[in-house]
Scaffold this motif. Structure first.
Motif, PDB file in Angstrom:
ATOM      1  N   UNK A  38       0.721  -1.148  -0.025  1.00  0.00           N
ATOM      2  CA  UNK A  38       0.014  -0.105   0.058  1.00  0.00           C
ATOM      3  C   UNK A  38       0.746   1.362   0.102  1.00  0.00           C
ATOM      4  N   UNK A  39       1.802   1.292   0.761  1.00  0.00           N
ATOM      5  CA  UNK A  39       2.701   2.085   0.808  1.00  0.00           C
ATOM      6  C   UNK A  39       3.471   2.588  -0.524  1.00  0.00           C
ATOM      7  N   UNK A  40       3.712   1.500  -1.137  1.00  0.00           N
ATOM      8  CA  UNK A  40       4.696   1.519  -2.389  1.00  0.00           C
ATOM      9  C   UNK A  40       3.503   2.236  -3.345  1.00  0.00           C
ATOM     10  N   UNK A  41       2.109   2.006  -3.512  1.00  0.00           N
ATOM     11  CA  UNK A  41       1.208   2.506  -4.519  1.00  0.00           C
ATOM     12  C   UNK A  41       1.204   3.970  -4.212  1.00  0.00           C
ATOM     13  N   UNK A  42       0.952   4.196  -2.859  1.00  0.00           N
ATOM     14  CA  UNK A  42       0.891   5.857  -2.288  1.00  0.00           C
ATOM     15  C   UNK A  42       2.133   6.558  -3.032  1.00  0.00           C
ATOM     16  N   UNK A  43       3.380   6.055  -3.058  1.00  0.00           N
ATOM     17  CA  UNK A  43       4.512   6.726  -3.434  1.00  0.00           C
ATOM     18  C   UNK A  43       4.420   6.858  -4.894  1.00  0.00           C
ATOM     19  N   UNK A  44       3.985   5.709  -5.597  1.00  0.00           N
ATOM     20  CA  UNK A  44       3.570   5.817  -7.132  1.00  0.00           C
ATOM     21  C   UNK A  44       2.980   7.033  -7.383  1.00  0.00           C
ATOM     22  N   UNK A  45       1.654   7.056  -6.618  1.00  0.00           N
ATOM     23  CA  UNK A  45       0.601   8.170  -6.730  1.00  0.00           C
ATOM     24  C   UNK A  45       1.370   9.540  -6.586  1.00  0.00           C
ATOM     25  N   UNK A  46       2.091   9.765  -5.610  1.00  0.00           N
ATOM     26  CA  UNK A  46       2.829  11.100  -5.406  1.00  0.00           C
ATOM     27  C   UNK A  46       3.601  11.469  -6.649  1.00  0.00           C
ATOM     28  N   UNK A  47       4.270  10.239  -7.224  1.00  0.00           N
ATOM     29  CA  UNK A  47       5.209  10.770  -8.329  1.00  0.00           C
ATOM     30  C   UNK A  47       4.194  11.233  -9.577  1.00  0.00           C
ATOM     31  N   UNK A  48       3.280  10.428  -9.774  1.00  0.00           N
ATOM     32  CA  UNK A  48       2.375  10.577 -10.901  1.00  0.00           C
ATOM     33  C   UNK A  48       0.871  10.337 -10.346  1.00  0.00           C
ATOM     34  N   UNK A  49       0.149  11.401  -9.994  1.00  0.00           N
ATOM     35  CA  UNK A  49      -1.157  11.336  -9.334  1.00  0.00           C
ATOM     36  C   UNK A  49      -2.093  10.682 -10.397  1.00  0.00           C
ATOM     37  N   UNK A  50      -2.910   9.552  -9.668  1.00  0.00           N
ATOM     38  CA  UNK A  50      -3.851   8.960 -10.594  1.00  0.00           C
ATOM     39  C   UNK A  50      -3.405   8.014 -11.604  1.00  0.00           C
ATOM     40  N   UNK A  51      -2.143   7.748 -11.334  1.00  0.00           N
ATOM     41  CA  UNK A  51      -1.610   6.869 -12.671  1.00  0.00           C
ATOM     42  C   UNK A  51      -2.033   5.429 -12.369  1.00  0.00           C
ATOM     43  N   UNK A  52      -2.241   4.922 -11.146  1.00  0.00           N
ATOM     44  CA  UNK A  52      -2.515   3.665 -10.867  1.00  0.00           C
ATOM     45  C   UNK A  52      -3.953   3.286 -11.263  1.00  0.00           C
ATOM     46  N   UNK A 109       4.877   4.198 -16.175  1.00  0.00           N
ATOM     47  CA  UNK A 109       3.425   4.438 -16.306  1.00  0.00           C
ATOM     48  C   UNK A 109       3.141   5.927 -17.041  1.00  0.00           C
ATOM     49  N   UNK A 110       3.691   6.947 -16.660  1.00  0.00           N
ATOM     50  CA  UNK A 110       3.430   8.177 -16.878  1.00  0.00           C
ATOM     51  C   UNK A 110       4.704   8.990 -16.726  1.00  0.00           C
ATOM     52  N   UNK A 111       5.633   8.964 -17.804  1.00  0.00           N
ATOM     53  CA  UNK A 111       6.962   9.723 -17.618  1.00  0.00           C
ATOM     54  C   UNK A 111       6.817  11.253 -17.748  1.00  0.00           C
ATOM     55  N   UNK A 112       5.723  11.917 -18.421  1.00  0.00           N
ATOM     56  CA  UNK A 112       5.501  13.399 -18.255  1.00  0.00           C
ATOM     57  C   UNK A 112       5.401  13.863 -16.999  1.00  0.00           C
ATOM     58  N   UNK A 113       4.274  13.269 -16.301  1.00  0.00           N
ATOM     59  CA  UNK A 113       3.941  13.593 -15.058  1.00  0.00           C
ATOM     60  C   UNK A 113       4.927  13.377 -13.833  1.00  0.00           C
ATOM     61  N   UNK A 114       5.668  12.098 -14.208  1.00  0.00           N
ATOM     62  CA  UNK A 114       6.683  11.793 -13.280  1.00  0.00           C
ATOM     63  C   UNK A 114       7.858  12.999 -13.230  1.00  0.00           C
ATOM     64  N   UNK A 115       8.203  13.471 -14.381  1.00  0.00           N
ATOM     65  CA  UNK A 115       9.326  14.326 -14.452  1.00  0.00           C
ATOM     66  C   UNK A 115       8.871  15.546 -14.128  1.00  0.00           C
ATOM     67  N   UNK A 116       7.569  16.004 -14.469  1.00  0.00           N
ATOM     68  CA  UNK A 116       7.105  17.257 -13.767  1.00  0.00           C
ATOM     69  C   UNK A 116       7.216  17.280 -12.159  1.00  0.00           C
TER      70      UNK A 116
END
Length: 347
Positions: A38-52, A109-116
């Motif tokens: 769950x914490x892993x998914x939360x961190x993924x969402x912080x890098x790219x919100x809504x990507x999961x 999953x979303x390189x643009x959102x992660x880079x921003x």
């Protein structure tokens, strides 16, 4: 009826709605001290919100194990849009390892959102709040500037005097040393017979402080002298002169020298009848004279000097050259000559 038809068409054109629980499938195994899935998914969402939520068909499988240097993770990421990706990396801290895994999945999953998101974290820095200004009546008074200390008086510089003393001692050493010189001279004048003549020669000399001793050899260039149309002769000569000189020097660094010389000359004057005479004969006279001279020499550099000499020679014996009863030449009572010379001084 038309209302029911419009509602049916709008339902057909509306995109399907995803349910909130349709997220990317995650299978995560890690030690108890590490973040869970769950914490892993939360961190993924912080890098790219809504990507999961936008990738319900993607799946992630990860296994974290302890190693000799910390922790190691093995990731397998599967997505219909890309091939299956396998990655394995390690870190001393498990939190850092999970954060790196979350960043990797977010970029896939979303390189643009992660880079921003990453760029925003790097460039955003908290600005320092300005310090509140004090009221004018509470502001501290500026401290008075300290008065400059008086500069100490400079000590007298003795270096020029030391240099001058060293230079004078060096000049005394050079003046006291005996040096040698080689010279060449050319000129002419009246004598040694009672006509003019050109002279070439050279010599050697020893130089000391305010004195010089020199030995010169000179050649009187041959010349034809006639007294009548068919009576005459060719006359030349040579002489060796020894001179001792007193040499005062003047000017800057004593570069101008005024030698006053006296000495003696010994040589020979020769005469030969011209071819028009019935009998061609030769004769010679001994040349012995006392000499006195004055020179003016300039020394542009230490080893080179150029100058002029005016010499006066008084012969100690007389003689003449005659053809039968006709006198062609005789030794002049006084010989006066001017010479220009150059001298190389060693060492």
């Amino acid at each position: 009826m038309f209302a029911h038809l419009t509602l049916a068409v709008s339902l057909m054109l509306r995109p399907p709605v995803q349910r909130p629980d349709e997220r990317m499938a995650v299978s995560w195994e890690a030690p108890s001290e590490c973040p869970d899935g769950g914490e892993l998914l939360d961190q993924i969402e912080r890098f790219a919100p809504g990507v999961s939520m936008r990738a319900p068909t993607a799946s992630l499988r990860g296994t974290v194990e302890r190693s000799a240097t910390g922790y190691v993770v093995a990731l397998t990421f599967t997505s219909p849009e890309a091939a299956t990706l396998h990655r394995r990396f390690e870190s001393r801290e498990c939190d850092v390892l999970v954060g790196a895994a979350a960043l990797l999945v977010a970029v896939l999953l979303d390189p643009i959102a992660s880079a921003q998101t990453v760029q925003g974290r790097v460039t955003s820095k908290p600005q320092d709040e300005p310090e509140p200004e004090l009221p004018p009546n509470l502001q501290p008074e500026p401290e008075p500037e300290p008065e400059p200390e008086p500069e100490p008086e400079p000590e007298p510089d003795t270096r020029p005097l030391i240099r001058a003393a060293v230079a004078e001692r060096g000049g005394e050493r050079r003046a006291s040393a005996v040096r040698a010189a080689l010279r060449l001279h050319v000129g002419g004048g009246y004598g040694p017979t009672n006509t003019g003549a050109a002279i070439l020669g050279g010599g050697i000399a020893l130089l000391g402080p305010r004195w010089r001793a020199q030995l010169d050899a000179s050649w009187v260039v041959p010349r034809v002298i006639r007294s009548q149309a068919n009576v005459g002769g060719v006359f030349d000569g040579w002489f060796v002169a020894g001179r001792g000189c007193f040499v005062p020097a003047v000017g800057a660094r004593e570069r101008v020298e005024l030698p006053v010389c006296g000495g003696g000359e010994l040589g020979q004057i020769r005469g030969r009848g011209v071819d028009e005479l019935p009998v061609v004969s030769e004769a010679s006279l001994l040349w012995v004279a006392l000499a006195l001279g004055q020179g003016l020499w300039f020394r542009p550099i230490d080893r080179l000097a150029v100058g002029l000499d005016v010499q006066l020679a008084v012969p100690l014996q007389r003689g003449s050259f005659m053809v039968e009863t006709a006198e062609i030449q005789h030794i002049a009572p006084v010989s006066v000559r001017g010479l220009a010379g150059v001298e190389l001084r060693l060492p």
